[in-house]
Design a protein around this motif. Structure first.
Motif, PDB file in Angstrom:
ATOM      1  N   LEU A   1       0.835  -1.208   0.000  1.00 34.25           N
ATOM      2  CA  LEU A   1       0.000   0.000   0.000  1.00 34.25           C
ATOM      3  C   LEU A   1       0.869   1.257   0.000  1.00 34.25           C
ATOM      4  O   LEU A   1       0.563   2.245  -0.682  1.00 34.25           O
ATOM      5  CB  LEU A   1      -0.920   0.011   1.230  1.00 34.25           C
ATOM      6  CG  LEU A   1      -2.030  -1.039   1.256  1.00 34.25           C
ATOM      7  CD1 LEU A   1      -2.793  -0.969   2.582  1.00 34.25           C
ATOM      8  CD2 LEU A   1      -2.985  -0.843   0.081  1.00 34.25           C
ATOM      9  N   ALA A   2       1.958   1.219   0.752  1.00 32.94           N
ATOM     10  CA  ALA A   2       2.846   2.389   0.810  1.00 32.94           C
ATOM     11  C   ALA A   2       3.522   2.631  -0.530  1.00 32.94           C
ATOM     12  O   ALA A   2       3.588   3.769  -1.005  1.00 32.94           O
ATOM     13  CB  ALA A   2       3.899   2.190   1.900  1.00 32.94           C
ATOM     14  N   GLN A   3       3.979   1.561  -1.139  1.00 26.94           N
ATOM     15  CA  GLN A   3       4.690   1.718  -2.414  1.00 26.94           C
ATOM     16  C   GLN A   3       3.778   2.337  -3.464  1.00 26.94           C
ATOM     17  O   GLN A   3       4.206   3.149  -4.276  1.00 26.94           O
ATOM     18  CB  GLN A   3       5.240   0.365  -2.885  1.00 26.94           C
ATOM     19  CG  GLN A   3       6.112   0.515  -4.135  1.00 26.94           C
ATOM     20  CD  GLN A   3       6.857  -0.750  -4.509  1.00 26.94           C
ATOM     21  OE1 GLN A   3       6.566  -1.839  -3.982  1.00 26.94           O
ATOM     22  NE2 GLN A   3       7.821  -0.627  -5.402  1.00 26.94           N
ATOM     23  N   ALA A   4       2.491   1.941  -3.422  1.00 29.11           N
ATOM     24  CA  ALA A   4       1.530   2.485  -4.392  1.00 29.11           C
ATOM     25  C   ALA A   4       1.304   3.983  -4.176  1.00 29.11           C
ATOM     26  O   ALA A   4       0.937   4.696  -5.109  1.00 29.11           O
ATOM     27  CB  ALA A   4       0.208   1.726  -4.280  1.00 29.11           C
ATOM     28  N   ARG A   5       1.508   4.446  -2.966  1.00 30.18           N
ATOM     29  CA  ARG A   5       1.243   5.847  -2.637  1.00 30.18           C
ATOM     30  C   ARG A   5       2.442   6.768  -2.809  1.00 30.18           C
ATOM     31  O   ARG A   5       2.281   7.967  -3.046  1.00 30.18           O
ATOM     32  CB  ARG A   5       0.813   5.950  -1.157  1.00 30.18           C
ATOM     33  CG  ARG A   5      -0.560   5.474  -0.882  1.00 30.18           C
ATOM     34  CD  ARG A   5      -1.581   6.501  -1.356  1.00 30.18           C
ATOM     35  NE  ARG A   5      -1.800   7.550  -0.376  1.00 30.18           N
ATOM     36  CZ  ARG A   5      -2.700   7.496   0.593  1.00 30.18           C
ATOM     37  NH1 ARG A   5      -3.474   6.443   0.704  1.00 30.18           N
ATOM     38  NH2 ARG A   5      -2.846   8.477   1.431  1.00 30.18           N
ATOM     39  N   LEU A   6       3.634   6.230  -2.625  1.00 28.88           N
ATOM     40  CA  LEU A   6       4.811   7.098  -2.515  1.00 28.88           C
ATOM     41  C   LEU A   6       5.469   7.356  -3.866  1.00 28.88           C
ATOM     42  O   LEU A   6       5.520   6.464  -4.722  1.00 28.88           O
ATOM     43  CB  LEU A   6       5.850   6.440  -1.598  1.00 28.88           C
ATOM     44  CG  LEU A   6       5.551   6.434  -0.101  1.00 28.88           C
ATOM     45  CD1 LEU A   6       6.537   5.517   0.626  1.00 28.88           C
ATOM     46  CD2 LEU A   6       5.621   7.854   0.476  1.00 28.88           C
TER      47      LEU A   6
ATOM     48  N   ALA B   1       2.942   6.022   5.708  1.00 33.64           N
ATOM     49  CA  ALA B   1       2.784   6.539   4.344  1.00 33.64           C
ATOM     50  C   ALA B   1       1.364   6.327   3.825  1.00 33.64           C
ATOM     51  O   ALA B   1       0.805   7.202   3.158  1.00 33.64           O
ATOM     52  CB  ALA B   1       3.790   5.864   3.405  1.00 33.64           C
ATOM     53  N   HIS B   2       0.753   5.201   4.135  1.00 34.52           N
ATOM     54  CA  HIS B   2      -0.575   4.971   3.541  1.00 34.52           C
ATOM     55  C   HIS B   2      -1.704   5.327   4.500  1.00 34.52           C
ATOM     56  O   HIS B   2      -2.841   5.494   4.073  1.00 34.52           O
ATOM     57  CB  HIS B   2      -0.726   3.539   3.007  1.00 34.52           C
ATOM     58  CG  HIS B   2      -0.983   2.499   4.063  1.00 34.52           C
ATOM     59  ND1 HIS B   2      -2.203   2.352   4.664  1.00 34.52           N
ATOM     60  CD2 HIS B   2      -0.185   1.559   4.614  1.00 34.52           C
ATOM     61  CE1 HIS B   2      -2.144   1.364   5.548  1.00 34.52           C
ATOM     62  NE2 HIS B   2      -0.919   0.883   5.538  1.00 34.52           N
TER      63      HIS B   2
END
Ligand SMILES: Cc1cc2nc3c(=O)[nH]c(=O)nc-3n(C[C@H](O)[C@H](O)[C@H](O)COP(=O)(O)O)c2cc1C
Ligand SMILES: O=C(O)C(=O)c1ccccc1
Length: 364
Positions: A12-17, A319-320
């Motif tokens: 989820l974080a990777q998709a947002r950052l 991040a998410h």
């Protein structure tokens, strides 16, 4: 989707950052071998469950330097939480306090020590330091930490400079505008805001400000400036563990900095027993690097750690999901740890000894 694993929080974080920030968080030195080995090494310790034990009331609470924690865990010191979420360290502080976790605040936090303390008054906080060339800046931070009720100092000793992180070099990573180290004068941190092509602003900044000449003899200077417990973070050998004790350290954090400094060092899980065996039994030894499941916390305790610190996964949650996301990561770890205690027939942390593990399985 409710994340059911730390890895799902990571996705989820990777998709947002933005990719360059993900790379800064996730990246490590050299070929990132040590970073990968960290997580793998915990899992090589198989769990040896005992059966027909009363596990109706499992308890993973613990005490560290006089503070109660809901589990033997804490947030590893990480610079600039604002890269993950605008609420930055204040959100992490709220999350850690709600989860009953220790928070180790980085010297490069984006919020002031006082703001972070005010965001979560009941929480347990320590301050991490790098040895800067500017000793007066360090002395001022120590005094502020004491005044703001920080309970220990953690001197990171594995970083005469920041490691050679290829992702950051390729990205010419530099801090975005507005991202500063709130506890230091601007002249001490501005170097991280620019990078020439093929360079890392973080690495350049460390060359300017970190003191690479510091030795064991200098520790006395810091030791006499505070009555707070002083821990050294980044010790990987029995030799250095003994020197640390001889020089007045009150605790150690076994760490290879998440593989971000010297690639090729042993995984933290493998160095832990060596360090534990080298120091007096009552000296608190903590560990970080690659803990990604509650069972990894159980493994760390079984190998002799008093607590384990968690780094990147907390930034993933932040991040998410801001403070709620970071708290979800910590709560998940605690729930998984309790599940492990129950199913392993070892309902208290004191039941976790080396007999709880079968080491170095050839099967995985
Ligand atoms: C983005 C990031 C920033 C970090 N900043 C610091 C720091 O300021 N001081 C420090 O001692 N360690 C720092 N570390 C290292 C962590 O404290 C910790 O040793 C490492 O992340 C290992 O844990 P992990 O595998 O759970 O991420 C940083 C790590 C990351 C990922
Ligand atoms: O310690 C680190 O890993 C790190 O990334 C960092 C960030 C800012 C300044 C110094 C080190």
């Amino acid at each position: 989707m409710v994340p059911l694993t730390l890895a799902e929080h990571g996705a989820l974080a990777q998709a947002r950052l933005p990719a360059v920030i993900w790379d800064f968080f996730e990246g490590a030195a050299g070929s990132e071998w040590t970073a990968r080995a960290n997580a793998d090494a915990w899992r090589r310790h198989l769990l040896r469950p005992r059966v027909l034990v009363d596990v109706s009331a499992p308890d993973c609470g613990t005490e560290l330097f006089g503070a109660r924690l809901a589990a033997p865990y804490g947030v590893a010191p990480m610079a600039y939480h604002g890269l993950a979420h605008p609420d930055a360290e204040c959100a992490t502080a709220r999350a850690a306090a709600a989860a009953g976790a220790l928070l180790v605040v980085s010297i490069f936090a984006g919020r002031t020590l006082e703001e972070i303390a005010a965001a979560a008054p009941g929480g347990t906080r320590w301050l991490q330091l790098y040895w800067l060339r500017d000793r007066e800046a360090l002395a001022a931070l120590v005094a502020r930490a004491e005044a703001a009720d920080y309970r220990a100092l953690v001197l990171t000793v594995d970083a005469p400079k920041v490691g050679r992180r290829l992702r950051d070099l390729r990205n010419a990573f530099a801090l975005p505008p507005g991202m500063t180290a709130a506890n230091l004068a601007a002249r001490l941190t501005s170097g991280a805001a620019h990078a020439e092509p093929g360079r890392s602003g973080i690495e350049e900044h460390s060359r300017q400000q970190f003191d690479p000449a510091v030795t064991w003899a200098d520790l006395a200077w810091l030791r006499r400036r505070t009555t707070l417990p002083l821990l050294l973070k980044g010790v990987l050998t029995a030799e250095d563990a003994k020197l640390a004790v001889d020089h007045g350290a009150d605790g150690l954090v076994v760490s290879n900095h998440g593989g971000r400094q010297l690639d090729g060092t042993p995984p933290a899980a493998d160095a832990l027993a060596e360090v534990v065996d080298a120091v007096p039994a009552d000296l608190p030894v903590l560990v970080d690097g690659g803990l990604r499941h509650g069972a990894d916390l159980a493994r760390a305790v079984a190998l002799g750690a008093r607590a384990a610190l968690v780094g990147r996964p907390v930034l993933w949650g932040l991040a998410h999901g801001g403070a709620d996301g970071a708290r979800a990561v910590l709560d998940l770890l605690r729930e998984e740890l309790l599940d492990t205690l129950v199913l392993a027939g070892r309902p208290a942390l004191a039941d976790l000894d080396r007999g709880a593990l079968a080491s170095r399985s050839p099967y995985i």
